[in-house]
Design a protein around this motif. Structure first.
Motif, short mmCIF file in Angstrom:
data_model
loop_
_atom_site.label_atom_id
_atom_site.label_comp_id
_atom_site.label_asym_id
_atom_site.label_seq_id
_atom_site.Cartn_x
_atom_site.Cartn_y
_atom_site.Cartn_z
N LEU A 115 0.82 -1.22 0.00
CA LEU A 115 0.00 0.00 0.00
C LEU A 115 0.84 1.26 0.00
CD1 LEU A 115 -2.89 -0.98 2.45
CD2 LEU A 115 -2.92 -0.91 -0.05
N ALA A 116 2.09 1.17 0.44
CA ALA A 116 2.97 2.35 0.43
C ALA A 116 3.21 2.85 -0.98
CB ALA A 116 4.30 2.00 1.10
N ASP A 117 2.99 1.97 -1.96
CA ASP A 117 3.21 2.34 -3.36
C ASP A 117 1.89 2.60 -4.09
OD1 ASP A 117 4.96 2.75 -5.60
OD2 ASP A 117 4.27 0.83 -6.41
N CYS A 118 0.78 2.67 -3.33
CA CYS A 118 -0.54 2.87 -3.94
C CYS A 118 -1.01 4.31 -3.76
CB CYS A 118 -1.57 1.92 -3.32
SG CYS A 118 -1.25 0.18 -3.68
N LEU A 127 -8.80 2.40 3.72
CA LEU A 127 -9.70 1.88 2.68
C LEU A 127 -9.48 0.40 2.40
CD1 LEU A 127 -11.78 2.48 0.38
CD2 LEU A 127 -9.81 2.91 -1.10
N ILE A 128 -8.25 -0.04 2.39
CA ILE A 128 -7.92 -1.39 1.95
C ILE A 128 -7.65 -2.34 3.11
CG2 ILE A 128 -6.31 -2.75 0.56
CD1 ILE A 128 -8.14 -0.82 -1.03
N ASP A 141 -1.55 -13.10 -0.60
CA ASP A 141 -0.34 -12.45 -0.09
C ASP A 141 0.33 -11.64 -1.21
OD1 ASP A 141 2.09 -11.73 0.99
OD2 ASP A 141 2.59 -13.72 1.73
N PRO A 142 0.53 -10.33 -1.02
CA PRO A 142 1.17 -9.52 -2.07
C PRO A 142 2.55 -9.99 -2.45
CG PRO A 142 0.14 -8.12 -0.41
CD PRO A 142 0.11 -9.51 0.13
N LEU A 167 -2.60 -4.03 -5.49
CA LEU A 167 -3.59 -3.69 -4.47
C LEU A 167 -3.97 -4.98 -3.74
CD1 LEU A 167 -5.18 -1.16 -3.55
CD2 LEU A 167 -7.01 -1.87 -5.07
N PRO A 168 -3.62 -5.10 -2.45
CA PRO A 168 -3.87 -6.36 -1.74
C PRO A 168 -5.32 -6.83 -1.78
CG PRO A 168 -2.39 -4.97 -0.48
CD PRO A 168 -2.89 -4.13 -1.62
N ASN A 169 -6.24 -5.89 -1.75
CA ASN A 169 -7.66 -6.21 -1.93
C ASN A 169 -8.38 -4.91 -2.29
OD1 ASN A 169 -7.14 -6.34 1.37
ND2 ASN A 169 -8.85 -5.01 0.81
N SER A 170 -9.60 -5.04 -2.77
CA SER A 170 -10.38 -3.85 -3.08
C SER A 170 -11.03 -3.32 -1.82
CB SER A 170 -11.46 -4.18 -4.12
OG SER A 170 -12.37 -5.13 -3.57
#
Length: 471
Positions: free
Chosen positions: A268-271, A297-298, A373-374, A397-400
């Motif tokens: 998520l640090a890159d999202c 959010l995620i 798992d990312p 994105l690990p999940n929506s």
């Protein structure tokens, strides 16, 4: 020549010549509204008259599956080339939300695809006919160039997703062996940022429930009885206020995960969240403190009051209402036990002095949370293929933030689930004027053609057990 460049050339010519437009326009013309009982016949026609024959032209075998719980039929297509190559499962849905025919811009219609100002308009262009059409066409161009896919393919199209996917879980259980595969790669939903490809690995869960207080049989004059008898509206408002703070922080420990896992934080640090020009402004003070907006959010849970009613909102009168009702829901990530959501709420309300608040699950299906798992090898492999095709770094994105029946594929079929999103947040999905930009269609077609070519070229990750991969 049998090269990825030759396959990409075929795909691009299909777009530039108008061939892809015509194929999708033909599919948009089927008014496949699964929430409209009058469209039951056309739901099956979409599969039998359009999708099945298209798969057959690519050398797939296909069959229609019915289930008594389902709103529409299912189509399962497969092309098996060799036992030693990977098997890739894919999914899409051909049903759409209601067309809202009279609410579109002048000259636009839900069932007639129209190109205007670099956009393709039509109901289902983004959700989901456009997305599964792009994937099917990418497969077609790979087969036409290489003479084969180079991998085994299985494709499930359902016709009841917009009605909550009734029957999907049962169909996948009953046909689990026929749907077995090494990995699932499918497309649905928007990118996180319109100009950057997104690879999504799961979805948050969603649980809907009602809160009700029934104080008495009828309303009573507020001047004669105010201060003497309880107000269910005030009581229910106070009960809800114990669940969530004034800034959106959830106060029921069982409703939130113990942490945002390190691998999820790293991804998520890159999202970057892009709400688009028409999107609302993100409010950094709302939600769980100590988390970034994208982590909230995620990687975290969110509680919402969808509707609240007491008295007669349309015609208020000076009386104390006899009852109050609220429809609420919880969206939750992996790490929250769905079976504990209502019991934990019951215990919380009892502790807070609200044993008289009735808690009841709605009839809507519960979507369970999933997350691959990312750092799974398949994630790195697919993200790298997407990056090569687009020339852009892939957002993993690990999940929506929203919910899908992804648990059916992840838990029942036991698949690694990877979603390559072909739409964007401002596409007016579920609203009038649904559209995709031609620029996005072009990039999505490149990505999927290259990805399918790579899948058939060898060098895919070794298929290992999924134990601990969805977490």
């Amino acid at each position: 020549m049998k090269t990825v460049e030759a396959a990409l050339s075929r795909a691009r010519k299909s777009l530039e010549s108008g061939e892809l437009f015509d194929i999708l326009a033909r599919r948009i013309a089927f008014p496949t509204e699964s929430q409209n009982p009058e469209r039951a016949k056309v739901l099956r026609q979409y599969l039998e008259e359009e999708i099945g024959p298209s798969f057959a032209e690519m050398g797939f075998t296909w069959k229609v599956i019915e289930h008594p719980k389902a709103k529409g039929s299912f189509l399962l297509a497969e092309r098996i080339e060799a036992p030693e190559v990977p098997t890739v499962f894919s999914y899409g849905h051909g049903d759409v939300i209601r067309g809202l025919d009279n609410e579109w811009k002048d000259g636009l219609k839900p069932w007639k695809m129209t190109e205007r100002d670099g956009r393709w308009y039509g109901r289902g262009v983004a959700d989901n006919k456009g997305q599964h059409t792009i994937n099917m066409e990418a497969m077609r161009h790979v087969i036409a160039t290489r003479g084969r896919l180079g991998f085994n393919a299985k494709f499930l199209i359902e016709m009841g997703e917009e009605a909550g996917s009734p029957g999907l879980e049962d169909v996948c259980r009953e046909h689990r062996e026929a749907m077995s595969a090494d990995v699932m790669i499918a497309s649905d939903g928007p990118r996180l940022h319109v100009d950057r490809p997104t690879l999504r690995l799961g979805s948050r869960g969603c649980f809907n429930f009602d809160l009700t207080i029934e104080s008495r049989a009828q309303a009573h004059h507020s001047g004669n009885w105010g201060g003497l008898i309880s107000s269910p509206g005030i009581q229910l408002a106070n009960a809800i206020a114990t669940i969530c703070s004034a800034t959106g922080q959830i106060r029921i420990p069982e409703w939130v995960p113990s942490e945002v896992p390190p691998s999820v934080r790293r991804a998520l640090a890159d999202c970057e969240m892009d709400a688009g020009a028409d999107g609302p402004e993100i409010e950094p003070w709302w939600g769980e403190p100590g988390l970034t907006p994208i982590e909230r959010l995620i990687g975290w849970s969110s509680f919402e009051v969808l509707a609240f009613k007491t008295g007669n909102p349309e015609k208020p009168i000076n009386a104390i209402p006899p009852r109050a009702w609220a429809r609420c829901h919880l969206r939750f990530p992996v790490g929250v036990d769905a079976k504990e959501i209502l019991p934990a709420l019951r215990r919380h309300l009892d502790r807070q002095g609200f044993p008289h608040v009735r808690v009841q699950r709605t009839d809507e299906p519960v979507d369970l949370a999933t997350r691959l798992d990312p750092e799974d090898p398949w994630v790195h492999w697919v993200a790298a293929s997407m990056a090569r095709a687009s020339g852009k770094k892939t957002t993993v994105l690990p999940n929506s933030g929203g919910s899908l029946p992804n648990y059916v594929f992840a838990d029942i079929l036991g698949l690694r689930t990877l979603w390559v999103n072909h739409s964007y947040a401002a596409c007016s999905q579920h609203a009038p004027n649904e559209h995709l930009t031609v620029k996005l269609v072009r990039e999505a077609l490149d990505i999927m053609t290259s990805l399918y070519w790579d899948l058939g070229s060898g060098g895919t990750p070794t298929v290992q057990s999924l134990k601990d991969s969805h977490r």
